[in-house]
Design a protein around this motif. Structure first.
Motif, PDB file in Angstrom:
ATOM      1  N   THR A  38       0.822  -1.208   0.000  1.00 31.64           N
ATOM      2  CA  THR A  38       0.000   0.000   0.000  1.00 31.64           C
ATOM      3  C   THR A  38       0.855   1.255   0.000  1.00 31.64           C
ATOM      4  O   THR A  38       0.598   2.198  -0.767  1.00 31.64           O
ATOM      5  CB  THR A  38      -0.929   0.010   1.228  1.00 31.64           C
ATOM      6  OG1 THR A  38      -1.769  -1.146   1.196  1.00 31.64           O
ATOM      7  CG2 THR A  38      -1.801   1.267   1.236  1.00 31.64           C
ATOM      8  N   SER A  41       2.579   1.732  -3.291  1.00 33.62           N
ATOM      9  CA  SER A  41       1.577   2.137  -4.290  1.00 33.62           C
ATOM     10  C   SER A  41       1.246   3.620  -4.141  1.00 33.62           C
ATOM     11  O   SER A  41       1.129   4.348  -5.138  1.00 33.62           O
ATOM     12  CB  SER A  41       0.308   1.300  -4.127  1.00 33.62           C
ATOM     13  OG  SER A  41       0.569  -0.065  -4.366  1.00 33.62           O
ATOM     14  N   LEU A  42       1.099   4.080  -2.907  1.00 37.80           N
ATOM     15  CA  LEU A  42       0.782   5.491  -2.667  1.00 37.80           C
ATOM     16  C   LEU A  42       1.929   6.399  -3.078  1.00 37.80           C
ATOM     17  O   LEU A  42       1.721   7.431  -3.717  1.00 37.80           O
ATOM     18  CB  LEU A  42       0.448   5.701  -1.187  1.00 37.80           C
ATOM     19  CG  LEU A  42      -0.875   5.102  -0.691  1.00 37.80           C
ATOM     20  CD1 LEU A  42      -1.003   5.260   0.816  1.00 37.80           C
ATOM     21  CD2 LEU A  42      -2.061   5.757  -1.395  1.00 37.80           C
ATOM     22  N   VAL A  43       3.141   6.011  -2.692  1.00 34.73           N
ATOM     23  CA  VAL A  43       4.321   6.830  -3.011  1.00 34.73           C
ATOM     24  C   VAL A  43       4.507   6.959  -4.518  1.00 34.73           C
ATOM     25  O   VAL A  43       4.935   8.009  -5.021  1.00 34.73           O
ATOM     26  CB  VAL A  43       5.586   6.227  -2.358  1.00 34.73           C
ATOM     27  CG1 VAL A  43       6.842   6.896  -2.897  1.00 34.73           C
ATOM     28  CG2 VAL A  43       5.524   6.377  -0.846  1.00 34.73           C
ATOM     29  N   THR A  44       4.173   5.907  -5.254  1.00 31.13           N
ATOM     30  CA  THR A  44       4.335   5.916  -6.716  1.00 31.13           C
ATOM     31  C   THR A  44       3.052   6.345  -7.424  1.00 31.13           C
ATOM     32  O   THR A  44       2.916   6.138  -8.630  1.00 31.13           O
ATOM     33  CB  THR A  44       4.773   4.534  -7.225  1.00 31.13           C
ATOM     34  OG1 THR A  44       3.768   3.558  -6.877  1.00 31.13           O
ATOM     35  CG2 THR A  44       6.102   4.130  -6.610  1.00 31.13           C
ATOM     36  N   LEU A  45       2.119   6.912  -6.657  1.00 28.57           N
ATOM     37  CA  LEU A  45       0.847   7.397  -7.216  1.00 28.57           C
ATOM     38  C   LEU A  45       0.080   6.297  -7.937  1.00 28.57           C
ATOM     39  O   LEU A  45      -0.584   6.537  -8.951  1.00 28.57           O
ATOM     40  CB  LEU A  45       1.096   8.575  -8.164  1.00 28.57           C
ATOM     41  CG  LEU A  45       1.802   9.796  -7.535  1.00 28.57           C
ATOM     42  CD1 LEU A  45       2.015  10.876  -8.574  1.00 28.57           C
ATOM     43  CD2 LEU A  45       1.010  10.330  -6.352  1.00 28.57           C
ATOM     44  N   GLY A  46       0.184   5.085  -7.413  1.00 27.84           N
ATOM     45  CA  GLY A  46      -0.569   3.960  -7.953  1.00 27.84           C
ATOM     46  C   GLY A  46       0.106   3.211  -9.083  1.00 27.84           C
ATOM     47  O   GLY A  46      -0.389   2.172  -9.524  1.00 27.84           O
ATOM     48  N   LEU A  47       1.242   3.713  -9.549  1.00 28.02           N
ATOM     49  CA  LEU A  47       1.903   3.085 -10.694  1.00 28.02           C
ATOM     50  C   LEU A  47       2.377   1.664 -10.382  1.00 28.02           C
ATOM     51  O   LEU A  47       2.400   0.802 -11.265  1.00 28.02           O
ATOM     52  CB  LEU A  47       3.092   3.938 -11.153  1.00 28.02           C
ATOM     53  CG  LEU A  47       2.734   5.284 -11.793  1.00 28.02           C
ATOM     54  CD1 LEU A  47       4.001   6.046 -12.138  1.00 28.02           C
ATOM     55  CD2 LEU A  47       1.877   5.070 -13.046  1.00 28.02           C
ATOM     56  N   VAL A  95      -7.712   1.773 -12.411  1.00 27.41           N
ATOM     57  CA  VAL A  95      -7.566   3.231 -12.472  1.00 27.41           C
ATOM     58  C   VAL A  95      -8.378   3.836 -13.617  1.00 27.41           C
ATOM     59  O   VAL A  95      -9.322   4.596 -13.392  1.00 27.41           O
ATOM     60  CB  VAL A  95      -6.078   3.637 -12.620  1.00 27.41           C
ATOM     61  CG1 VAL A  95      -5.953   5.163 -12.706  1.00 27.41           C
ATOM     62  CG2 VAL A  95      -5.262   3.109 -11.449  1.00 27.41           C
TER      63      VAL A  95
END
Length: 204
Positions: A38, A41-47, A95
């Motif tokens: 999680t 995922s957040l740090v990479t903006l979901g990428l 997304v």
């Protein structure tokens, strides 16, 4: 695929809770791996959401199957073995499509948000096995999407109901705080892994 796949919604929910909460060691492994997935995922903006969740599913499958050696927290990065297909799967179905559905139903007065939520749940239901196929069967993005769709559409309504219930249970922690959400969020995949295994038993 398992023959005569009957719906065992109550049992799958119980199994998911048992997998997550019954054993302290398993709980810690699942929680920490989900936490890492999680946060990255957040740090990479979901990428990296797809590859990271692929790693979580790898861990869950090994726990459910009792595979040796026992999975470790570092296995959460095993999703990078299927990076391209996991990335495409999450980007398109988690997304782009939900954003498009939300935008379309934004023009519907009053019932727009409800209809959008129902449509998104329908999509996630039809594709709930897709990432499992990518992780376990090493299928490409297209084949995994197609196989999930055609498998689940035959049993859509019971699995749709299960998907909604499991999602709501997993989201309960969000009413407390972000930390609470992190604790309850893994419940969803702990349930879905048993649904997947019902339809596609582990090979001997």
């Amino acid at each position: 695929m398992a023959e005569d796949p009957k719906m065992h919604v109550g049992r799958w929910l119980q199994q998911g809770f048992r997998l997550y909460f019954a054993n302290g060691q398993d709980f810690l492994l699942i929680f920490v791996s989900m936490l890492i997935a999680t946060l990255i995922s957040l740090v990479t903006l979901g990428l990296l959401a797809g590859p990271m969740m692929a790693g979580v599913l790898f861990i869950l499958l090994r726990l459910v199957d009792g595979t040796e050696p026992r999975p470790e927290i570092s296995d959460v990065f095993r999703g990078f073995d299927v990076f391209a297909d996991a990335f495409l799967f999450s980007l398109i179905w988690w997304v782009i499509v939900p954003m498009a559905i939300t935008a379309i139903f934004a023009f519907v007065p009053l019932l727009g948000p409800l209809l959008a939520a129902a449509a998104i749940w329908a999509v996630t239901t039809l594709l709930m096995f897709g990432l499992f196929f990518i992780v376990e069967q090493k299928q490409n993005f297209y084949d995994a999407t197609r196989k999930s769709f055609f498998t689940i559409k035959q049993h859509f309504w019971p699995l749709f109901g299960l998907n909604v219930v499991a999602s709501l249970i997993a989201g309960v922690g969000g009413f407390a705080c972000f930390v609470g959400f992190l604790v309850t969020a893994p419940i969803y995949w702990c349930v879905i892994v048993f649904v997947y295994r019902h339809f596609f038993p582990a090979e001997a």
